[in-house]
Design a protein around this motif. Structure first.
Motif, PDB file in Angstrom:
ATOM      1  N   TYR A  96    -146.749   4.415-123.969  1.00 54.03           N
ATOM      2  CA  TYR A  96    -147.430   3.149-123.689  1.00 54.03           C
ATOM      3  C   TYR A  96    -146.529   2.197-122.904  1.00 54.03           C
ATOM      4  CZ  TYR A  96    -150.178  -1.098-124.586  1.00 54.03           C
ATOM      5  OH  TYR A  96    -150.912  -2.261-124.460  1.00 54.03           O
ATOM      6  N   GLU A  97    -145.284   2.106-123.274  1.00 54.02           N
ATOM      7  CA  GLU A  97    -144.355   1.219-122.558  1.00 54.02           C
ATOM      8  C   GLU A  97    -144.214   1.661-121.103  1.00 54.02           C
ATOM      9  OE1 GLU A  97    -140.806   1.160-124.977  1.00 54.02           O
ATOM     10  OE2 GLU A  97    -141.900   0.186-126.628  1.00 54.02           O
ATOM     11  N   HIS A  98    -144.096   2.966-120.880  1.00 49.84           N
ATOM     12  CA  HIS A  98    -143.997   3.468-119.507  1.00 49.84           C
ATOM     13  C   HIS A  98    -145.319   3.241-118.763  1.00 49.84           C
ATOM     14  CE1 HIS A  98    -141.942   5.731-116.374  1.00 49.84           C
ATOM     15  NE2 HIS A  98    -143.106   6.303-116.126  1.00 49.84           N
ATOM     16  N   ARG A  99    -146.427   3.434-119.439  1.00 53.68           N
ATOM     17  CA  ARG A  99    -147.748   3.211-118.850  1.00 53.68           C
ATOM     18  C   ARG A  99    -147.898   1.759-118.400  1.00 53.68           C
ATOM     19  NH1 ARG A  99    -151.363   6.130-116.444  1.00 53.68           N
ATOM     20  NH2 ARG A  99    -151.016   4.480-114.962  1.00 53.68           N
ATOM     21  N   GLN A 100    -147.469   0.821-119.242  1.00 51.97           N
ATOM     22  CA  GLN A 100    -147.551  -0.596-118.889  1.00 51.97           C
ATOM     23  C   GLN A 100    -146.713  -0.896-117.648  1.00 51.97           C
ATOM     24  OE1 GLN A 100    -146.524  -2.165-122.871  1.00 51.97           O
ATOM     25  NE2 GLN A 100    -148.442  -3.310-122.718  1.00 51.97           N
ATOM     26  N   TRP A 101    -145.518  -0.326-117.594  1.00 50.90           N
ATOM     27  CA  TRP A 101    -144.672  -0.518-116.413  1.00 50.90           C
ATOM     28  C   TRP A 101    -145.367   0.048-115.175  1.00 50.90           C
ATOM     29  CZ3 TRP A 101    -142.434   3.463-113.452  1.00 50.90           C
ATOM     30  CH2 TRP A 101    -141.638   3.009-112.399  1.00 50.90           C
ATOM     31  N   LEU A 102    -145.895   1.264-115.293  1.00 53.84           N
ATOM     32  CA  LEU A 102    -146.548   1.904-114.148  1.00 53.84           C
ATOM     33  C   LEU A 102    -147.778   1.114-113.708  1.00 53.84           C
ATOM     34  CD1 LEU A 102    -146.098   4.344-112.315  1.00 53.84           C
ATOM     35  CD2 LEU A 102    -147.711   5.599-113.747  1.00 53.84           C
ATOM     36  N   ASP A 103    -148.532   0.583-114.659  1.00 54.60           N
ATOM     37  CA  ASP A 103    -149.705  -0.218-114.296  1.00 54.60           C
ATOM     38  C   ASP A 103    -149.303  -1.490-113.560  1.00 54.60           C
ATOM     39  OD1 ASP A 103    -151.377   1.702-115.313  1.00 54.60           O
ATOM     40  OD2 ASP A 103    -151.796   0.633-117.186  1.00 54.60           O
ATOM     41  N   THR A 104    -148.179  -2.076-113.922  1.00 49.52           N
ATOM     42  CA  THR A 104    -147.666  -3.241-113.195  1.00 49.52           C
ATOM     43  C   THR A 104    -147.321  -2.850-111.760  1.00 49.52           C
ATOM     44  OG1 THR A 104    -146.811  -4.195-115.231  1.00 49.52           O
ATOM     45  CG2 THR A 104    -145.859  -5.012-113.176  1.00 49.52           C
ATOM     46  N   VAL A 105    -146.704  -1.688-111.590  1.00 44.34           N
ATOM     47  CA  VAL A 105    -146.385  -1.174-110.252  1.00 44.34           C
ATOM     48  C   VAL A 105    -147.675  -0.971-109.453  1.00 44.34           C
ATOM     49  CG1 VAL A 105    -145.496   0.845-108.991  1.00 44.34           C
ATOM     50  CG2 VAL A 105    -144.189  -0.115-110.899  1.00 44.34           C
ATOM     51  N   ILE A 106    -148.689  -0.383-110.075  1.00 47.56           N
ATOM     52  CA  ILE A 106    -149.954  -0.110-109.386  1.00 47.56           C
ATOM     53  C   ILE A 106    -150.605  -1.412-108.922  1.00 47.56           C
ATOM     54  CG2 ILE A 106    -152.318   0.752-109.697  1.00 47.56           C
ATOM     55  CD1 ILE A 106    -151.050   2.937-111.575  1.00 47.56           C
ATOM     56  N   VAL A 107    -150.617  -2.423-109.765  1.00 47.46           N
ATOM     57  CA  VAL A 107    -151.203  -3.716-109.383  1.00 47.46           C
ATOM     58  C   VAL A 107    -150.420  -4.325-108.222  1.00 47.46           C
ATOM     59  CG1 VAL A 107    -151.589  -6.082-110.172  1.00 47.46           C
ATOM     60  CG2 VAL A 107    -152.291  -4.165-111.615  1.00 47.46           C
ATOM     61  N   GLU A 108    -149.099  -4.281-108.294  1.00 52.62           N
ATOM     62  CA  GLU A 108    -148.266  -4.835-107.215  1.00 52.62           C
ATOM     63  C   GLU A 108    -148.494  -4.063-105.915  1.00 52.62           C
ATOM     64  OE1 GLU A 108    -143.539  -5.446-106.172  1.00 52.62           O
ATOM     65  OE2 GLU A 108    -144.133  -5.319-108.278  1.00 52.62           O
ATOM     66  N   TRP A 109    -148.555  -2.740-105.991  1.00 51.75           N
ATOM     67  CA  TRP A 109    -148.812  -1.908-104.814  1.00 51.75           C
ATOM     68  C   TRP A 109    -150.182  -2.234-104.226  1.00 51.75           C
ATOM     69  CZ3 TRP A 109    -152.376   2.411-105.435  1.00 51.75           C
ATOM     70  CH2 TRP A 109    -152.566   3.146-104.250  1.00 51.75           C
ATOM     71  N   ALA A 110    -151.194  -2.346-105.083  1.00 52.55           N
ATOM     72  CA  ALA A 110    -152.552  -2.643-104.615  1.00 52.55           C
ATOM     73  C   ALA A 110    -152.595  -3.969-103.855  1.00 52.55           C
ATOM     74  CB  ALA A 110    -153.527  -2.669-105.792  1.00 52.55           C
ATOM     75  N   GLU A 111    -151.823  -4.926-104.298  1.00 54.38           N
ATOM     76  CA  GLU A 111    -151.773  -6.236-103.626  1.00 54.38           C
ATOM     77  C   GLU A 111    -151.167  -6.127-102.227  1.00 54.38           C
ATOM     78  OE1 GLU A 111    -152.926  -9.272-104.498  1.00 54.38           O
ATOM     79  OE2 GLU A 111    -153.833  -8.409-106.300  1.00 54.38           O
ATOM     80  N   ALA A 112    -150.326  -5.129-102.014  1.00 56.74           N
ATOM     81  CA  ALA A 112    -149.630  -4.982-100.725  1.00 56.74           C
ATOM     82  C   ALA A 112    -150.423  -4.191 -99.692  1.00 56.74           C
ATOM     83  CB  ALA A 112    -148.274  -4.317-100.943  1.00 56.74           C
ATOM     84  N   ILE A 113    -151.458  -3.496-100.110  1.00 55.52           N
ATOM     85  CA  ILE A 113    -152.224  -2.657 -99.182  1.00 55.52           C
ATOM     86  C   ILE A 113    -153.044  -3.533 -98.241  1.00 55.52           C
ATOM     87  CG2 ILE A 113    -154.060  -0.926 -99.009  1.00 55.52           C
ATOM     88  CD1 ILE A 113    -153.134   0.094-101.778  1.00 55.52           C
ATOM     89  N   THR A 114    -153.002  -3.193 -96.949  1.00 55.94           N
ATOM     90  CA  THR A 114    -153.793  -3.915 -95.953  1.00 55.94           C
ATOM     91  C   THR A 114    -154.904  -3.000 -95.437  1.00 55.94           C
ATOM     92  OG1 THR A 114    -152.456  -3.202 -94.068  1.00 55.94           O
ATOM     93  CG2 THR A 114    -151.733  -5.211 -95.235  1.00 55.94           C
ATOM     94  N   GLU A 115    -155.917  -3.597 -94.855  1.00 54.54           N
ATOM     95  CA  GLU A 115    -157.034  -2.818 -94.308  1.00 54.54           C
ATOM     96  C   GLU A 115    -156.545  -1.777 -93.284  1.00 54.54           C
ATOM     97  OE1 GLU A 115    -160.380  -2.757 -95.111  1.00 54.54           O
ATOM     98  OE2 GLU A 115    -160.146  -4.272 -96.665  1.00 54.54           O
ATOM     99  N   PRO A 116    -155.650  -2.137 -92.336  1.00 58.13           N
ATOM    100  CA  PRO A 116    -155.182  -1.105 -91.395  1.00 58.13           C
ATOM    101  C   PRO A 116    -154.467   0.067 -92.064  1.00 58.13           C
ATOM    102  CG  PRO A 116    -154.674  -3.295 -90.545  1.00 58.13           C
ATOM    103  CD  PRO A 116    -155.158  -3.469 -91.958  1.00 58.13           C
TER     104      PRO A 116
END
Length: 178
Positions: A96-116
């Protein structure tokens, strides 16, 4: 809603659902969490480990995108899982602790994605050694769909064990149109 907004919504949904699933799983005794229930990955913990393995594999592949997402740097440096049924964690709390860390990474990555970024063809090799050249946006949609698929299995196993996860529908997070 544009594609990048949808990706961000899916990242939020992923994190929200993982909190709910793990909270439910943590109410069960360990014997119930590790019991082989004949699911694709055996047990509740086996299913949750598979999600962590698959997410790690896909995020490591996504780290190879020319956009070089800084959020994915720590994932790219993780050891590559060797099998889809690999037990990265035997204890649910550590998982669970690793999952929470990974989910934080996923949210941060998703914020960085651009349409191009989404029009890129991503070159990767599957766990069976088969090369793939696929549309990045479609792979991201697969990534989130895969999570939903196996979390559905986990929620079924939890329900069979007498634990209600509560609302699981994405519609609960879709904003109302004005």
């Amino acid at each position: 809603m544009g594609c990048t907004q949808h990706i961000r919504l899916m990242a939020e949904y992923n994190a929200w659902m993982n909190i709910k699933v793990f909270a439910a799983a943590l109410t069960l005794p360990e014997t119930e969490r590790v019991a082989d229930k004949k699911a694709f990955f055996g047990s509740i913990i086996g299913t949750l480990n598979h999600l962590l393995v698959a997410d790690t594999l896909w995020l490591k592949r996504f780290a190879g995108h020319p956009a070089l997402y800084t959020a994915l740097g720590p994932v790219a440096r993780l050891p590559t899982p060797t099998a889809l049924d690999q037990q990265l964690f035997t204890d649910l709390q550590g998982l669970y602790e690793h999952r929470q860390w990974l989910d934080t990474v996923i949210v941060e990555w998703a914020e960085a994605i651009t349409e191009p970024d989404l029009t890129h063809i991503l070159h990767y090799v599957s766990t069976k050694g088969i090369p793939g050249d696929k549309d990045f946006f479609s792979l991201i949609m697969h990534f989130f769909n895969h999570q939903t698929h196996h979390r559905g299995q986990a929620t079924t196993l939890l329900c069979q064990a007498g634990v209600d996860v509560g609302v699981t529908d994405l519609v609960a997070l879709i904003p109302n149109a004005l």
